[in-house]
Design an enzyme around this catalytic site. Sequence first.
Site, short mmCIF file in Angstrom:
data_model
loop_
_atom_site.label_atom_id
_atom_site.label_comp_id
_atom_site.label_asym_id
_atom_site.label_seq_id
_atom_site.Cartn_x
_atom_site.Cartn_y
_atom_site.Cartn_z
N ASP A 310 28.91 -15.33 27.90
CA ASP A 310 28.14 -16.49 27.72
C ASP A 310 28.79 -17.06 26.32
O ASP A 310 28.99 -16.31 25.45
CB ASP A 310 26.81 -16.40 27.71
CG ASP A 310 26.22 -16.85 28.99
OD1 ASP A 310 26.72 -17.64 29.83
OD2 ASP A 310 25.04 -16.41 29.18
N ASP A 347 13.30 -33.27 10.82
CA ASP A 347 13.92 -32.78 12.12
C ASP A 347 13.84 -31.24 11.56
O ASP A 347 14.27 -30.44 10.85
CB ASP A 347 15.22 -33.09 12.26
CG ASP A 347 15.92 -32.50 13.33
OD1 ASP A 347 15.41 -31.60 13.96
OD2 ASP A 347 17.02 -33.11 13.69
N PHE A 379 11.95 -37.22 18.74
CA PHE A 379 12.79 -37.20 19.82
C PHE A 379 12.02 -37.25 21.31
O PHE A 379 11.31 -36.31 21.61
CB PHE A 379 13.85 -35.85 19.92
CG PHE A 379 14.80 -35.90 21.08
CD1 PHE A 379 16.21 -36.51 20.55
CD2 PHE A 379 14.66 -35.32 22.02
CE1 PHE A 379 16.94 -36.61 21.58
CE2 PHE A 379 15.43 -35.20 22.89
CZ PHE A 379 16.70 -35.71 22.73
N THR A 383 14.25 -42.11 24.76
CA THR A 383 14.92 -42.80 23.81
C THR A 383 16.29 -42.00 23.16
O THR A 383 17.29 -42.54 22.88
CB THR A 383 14.22 -43.18 22.36
OG1 THR A 383 13.89 -41.73 21.99
CG2 THR A 383 13.05 -43.95 22.65
N LYS A 397 18.89 -41.02 14.19
CA LYS A 397 20.13 -40.43 14.37
C LYS A 397 20.08 -40.07 16.18
O LYS A 397 19.02 -39.80 16.47
CB LYS A 397 20.66 -39.24 13.59
CG LYS A 397 19.71 -37.88 13.90
CD LYS A 397 20.08 -36.89 12.81
CE LYS A 397 19.65 -35.48 13.24
NZ LYS A 397 18.39 -35.43 13.01
N ASP A 520 21.58 -12.63 29.16
CA ASP A 520 20.37 -12.39 28.81
C ASP A 520 19.22 -13.23 29.72
O ASP A 520 18.08 -12.86 29.61
CB ASP A 520 19.98 -12.60 27.26
CG ASP A 520 20.53 -13.82 26.98
OD1 ASP A 520 20.93 -14.72 27.54
OD2 ASP A 520 20.91 -14.10 25.59
N ASP A 524 20.93 -15.28 34.72
CA ASP A 524 22.10 -14.16 34.76
C ASP A 524 21.65 -13.05 35.58
O ASP A 524 22.87 -12.35 35.94
CB ASP A 524 22.41 -13.71 33.12
CG ASP A 524 22.87 -14.88 32.17
OD1 ASP A 524 23.43 -15.76 32.90
OD2 ASP A 524 22.73 -14.52 31.02
#
Lengths: 683, 568
Positions: A310, A347, A379, A383, A397, A520, A524
């Site tokens: 992965d 953030d 967030f 939007t 941002k 993991d 998987d």
Amino acid sequence: MVVLGIDRKLFMSAVIGAFKKLNPIELWHNPVMFSVEIGASILTVEFFLELLGVKKAILWFTGWTTLWLWLTVILSNFAESLSEIRGKARAESLKTYKVSVVAKKLKEPSFDSPFEEVSSIDLRKGDIVLVQEGEIIPGDGEIIEGAALVNEAAVTGESAPVLREAGSDRNAVIGGTKVVAGNVIIKITANPGETFLDKMIGMIEKAKRRKTPNEIALEVVLVSLTGLFLMVVVNFRVLSQYLVEVTGKGKPASITTIAALFVCLAPTTIAALLPAIGIAGMDRLFRRNVVALSGRAIEAAGDVNVLLLDKTGTITLGNRMASEFIPVGGHTMEECLWAAIMSSIADETPEGKSIMELAKKSLGVRSDAIPKKVKVIPFTSETKISGVEVEGQSYRKGAYSAVKDYVEKLGGTVPPELERVVSKIAMTGATPLVIVKDKDIIGVVALKDILKEGIKERLSKLRKMGIKSIMITGDNPLTAAAIAKEAGVDDFIPEAKPEDKLKLVRDLQKQGYIVAMTGDGTNDAPALAQADVAVAMNAGTQAAREAANIIDLDSDPSKLLEIVEVGKSMLITRGALTTFSIANDIAKYFVIVPAAVSPIFPQLDVLNILRLEDPYLAILSAVIFNALVIPALTPLALKGAFYKAVSPNKLFLYNVFIYGLGGIIAPFIAIKAIYHLIELFVR
Amino acid sequence: MERMINHLQVADIIFLVSFIVVLTITTPIFGTYITKVFTARTLLGEGLIYRFFGIDPEREMDWRTYTFHLILFNIVGLLVMFFILLLQGFLPLNPQGFKGFPWDLALNTAVSFTTNTNWQAYSGENTASYLSQMLGLTVQNFLSAATGITVAIALIRGLSRSETPYIGNFWVDITRTTLYILLPISFIGAIFLMSQGVVQNFDPYLKISLVDPALNGKEQIIPMGPVASQEAIKLLGTNGGGFFGANSAHPFENPTPLSNFFECLLMLLIPTALTYTFGKLTNRPRLGWLIFGVMMFLFITALFSEYYFMMKSHPGFSKMGIVGPYVEGQETRFGVAGSSLFVTVSCSGEVGAVNGMLDSYLPVGGMIPFLLMASGVTFGGVGAGLYGMVAYMIIAAFIAGLMVGRVPEFLRKKLTPRDMWASVVATITSTFLILILSSIAFRSRIGVSSILNHGPHGITEVLYAYTSAANNNGSAFAGLSANNLFYNLTTAFAMFAGRFVVIIAILYLAGSFAKKKIVPASSHNLCEDSFIFGIWLIFVILMINVLGLFPALSMGPILEHLLIYAAR
């Protein structure tokens, strides 16, 4: 004992174990050594018959040979028992974590729900428990609410706590580990006695592993040779009887002589060490924090030619990091950096933090210069941008397309070079984030995948071993290609969906590849179950761990390198000792055959190239050598033979030279030395 | 005198080397031919045979069916021959009026010829009618040889295919081998031998009055018969059963030095060619040459050692001042080189034909053929040498695979415990048989009393007999009265088990390999066609054979050699 890495107590229990294993029912699983035990038993009877005067023969010779035949069996048992005990000692250390604790069993999965206190032993699959800060997790389970820092030192030996949280691929917790911070609600996934810890302890403790097909195949060769040598010595006695009858000289080869010849010829060295090699292989992995759930998986690891990895968490660190700021629309770098800082104040994601850090460093500002009072614009999936409102200004941002919409809606303009900058960043495999102040686009931040330290070296080492690595990622082909190139993987599958993994494993296997996979996540699990060597991260979900045949306690996917090395060296040890064992027979023939025949025909003494005068001492020396070579090679069996990623022809030549040629020469020297040593005691 | 010997030796060595060169040249030629026979869609005339017998040539068989048909075919052949021999007194083409074989001899001979051994406990010209020789012996000379080649071809198919249970059609294989390989070559061979003076007729034995006046009035009987036709297939099919008791030492079987050279070539023609066919059909030409190289190495080593030991003088004669090689038992027509070449070739190829009397050779001169026979893979019998070699290669590849850190594989297919059983059975069955049966012989009264020369030489005689039988060689050391119930039955058992147990194991391998998946090539697999693997293979072959036989040999020929030479 230092060599074997054990203390006195373990040594003594290994000795006791060696005697216990004399039990024929237990020894039966090792047919070659079993036949040696039968030989020793027959000679014991012979010895008593001679002692009581029923039979006339050279008593000291029979006595000493009998003793050394028993020692051969015991030394072989000792090697096996030692390797088992080393594993057991590790299991003991795990057991100390397996104490019963008080569990808070919840009525319903909510932090407010009332709970009753029960013993962890009474917990069943499906029970919901609350674990609070500082408490021990009562059983294996999955976090269904909350997040916590968990100290898993009990199983991994790693003291730094790890984050476990609900709803992620890292939601599995192991019974016996401790919550260092946070409160969580856990759904128990294993009944007592069936937990991961239990399984591991059982695995290591019950070192009575099933023989792998490869071990059985080798045993077929060894048993056949043993059968052949049994016929050889019977024939030898018959022929010597015939010669005595027709010449009237000398005596036919005695029972003692032919028993000695048989045991010396039978491939006892490899047969004695074969179980120890397998157990020690598992143990060596365990010391590297890898639990192999079957011996076969380790062997298959030696054969792996494709490794599926992965991207996230394996090749790259889980999170992307800010690597570069590019101002656009005529703004200065300073403006760009400041806007980046402002937009990331609230953030908390690792990406956001990394932007903050890099920008602060580049700008040289201190944390106290940054305003605290801000209005957070989180967030949302609508939007797709985030940011803050501070001092009447708004900072945002987000991804290029989302920001473009946002700015255009506000009536701002998009700088003409923006698209070029953004796509240039994307080309390098990084993710561009566009920063906006009010309705002005200030600049772009490049978020880059950071390769795990040393991953490139490890992948190239795997390549040297003949293992091709394939990276699986959900990224677009462009990003994937860039990362693949940087990390040095041989191939990559971009835009892969979880179900693609299983298909990929199957396809590769159909082409005849031996596929290793590390994983993991729950998604998987099917692919892991299909892979030949499935390494699950201990940090992974329960489903992944159950589908795997090897579990890496450190959750370090590049561990496969070590697993492959152990697998290969285990196989090499078997081959090398087989070659050594068979090559030894040449010298033993030159010692025993002339010693047994020269009483009838002294002319055959020409074959006695070691010039050992006393035939009985000569035979005894060969028997002693045969017994002592077992403990002499036990450390090799436990440590594993030398393996280096060189061309197979070179490796083969090396091993043939050391164990083949060495196996021919060594016994000549050793038997001669033993002969002169025991001669000192006899004379 | 000494100079003359040196000149002779140079000529001898040129002779031996030229044989090796010719053999190397014929290998790819006939190898290509055999490959074509087995890869052709249809061959001229075979369709008629299949239609007549109701065989569907397109229908392939799995290993069990293939084995069943093969064994059935051989058992039927064995029984037919048994009854012909038993009842030959009542059957036609018997101008000498020979009586039927006793049952044990008939059984022994029937087993012997069906197993490609051609152990002869009887003397052909005094015991067997023309019908027995032709219908019984010559037919089996073809069919037993074809059986061996068939098994090798089935094995090659198994090795080169993947993920299929099928290994070919037995009836097609045996028809093609007989019709397109054995018949044409032996036909040409027979014509050539006739040109050298080998007889071919159905005349009654000639009675000639002797011209020597000292033996006035006495008559000599000169046996006749269809010799050339049997001779060619006897050698080509690595059968070895002579028309006459003296075998290829008889001037009607092997008249000239040229016929001697030619006969040697015939014996190894197919065994060498098959190594090339192996390389072609498995698409690994290098591996084919490696097998050829390993076999050739063992052969050359044996040939020149044999020559060296045959050139040795006997100390007993040296004492009397007689110099030069000790040639008792050698046919003077062929000389030391011709004799050592023939015996080495015959024992390498498990032919069992002889042009001298091994019993009389110096001990080591007898031991080298013995070891060649025991290994069975120094070219070996037609087909048998190749499939035996594959079994050795599997064992060698198994241990070698471990030593490079891989779960062992052979020709890029993984080896399972059952494969190892089959390979081990194929390689050590003969040694087991030798050890067990010779032990019984030496513990039984009849076994010991049949030995003519007691002591180490007696041990050699008995060991040789069983080695020859169990490896389907058929050459006799002589010095053992083997035509009695005990030896007839025990050698028959050795021949039967030594042949069919091995064949079943090999066909199992063919089936098992056909089913396997192919592991993709990588630079980290062991290369079976590398030089180092060749050396390893030689080591494994020597170890497995020498380890099993060294103690017995040390009380037989080695001891005998020491008794002669250590007395100095």
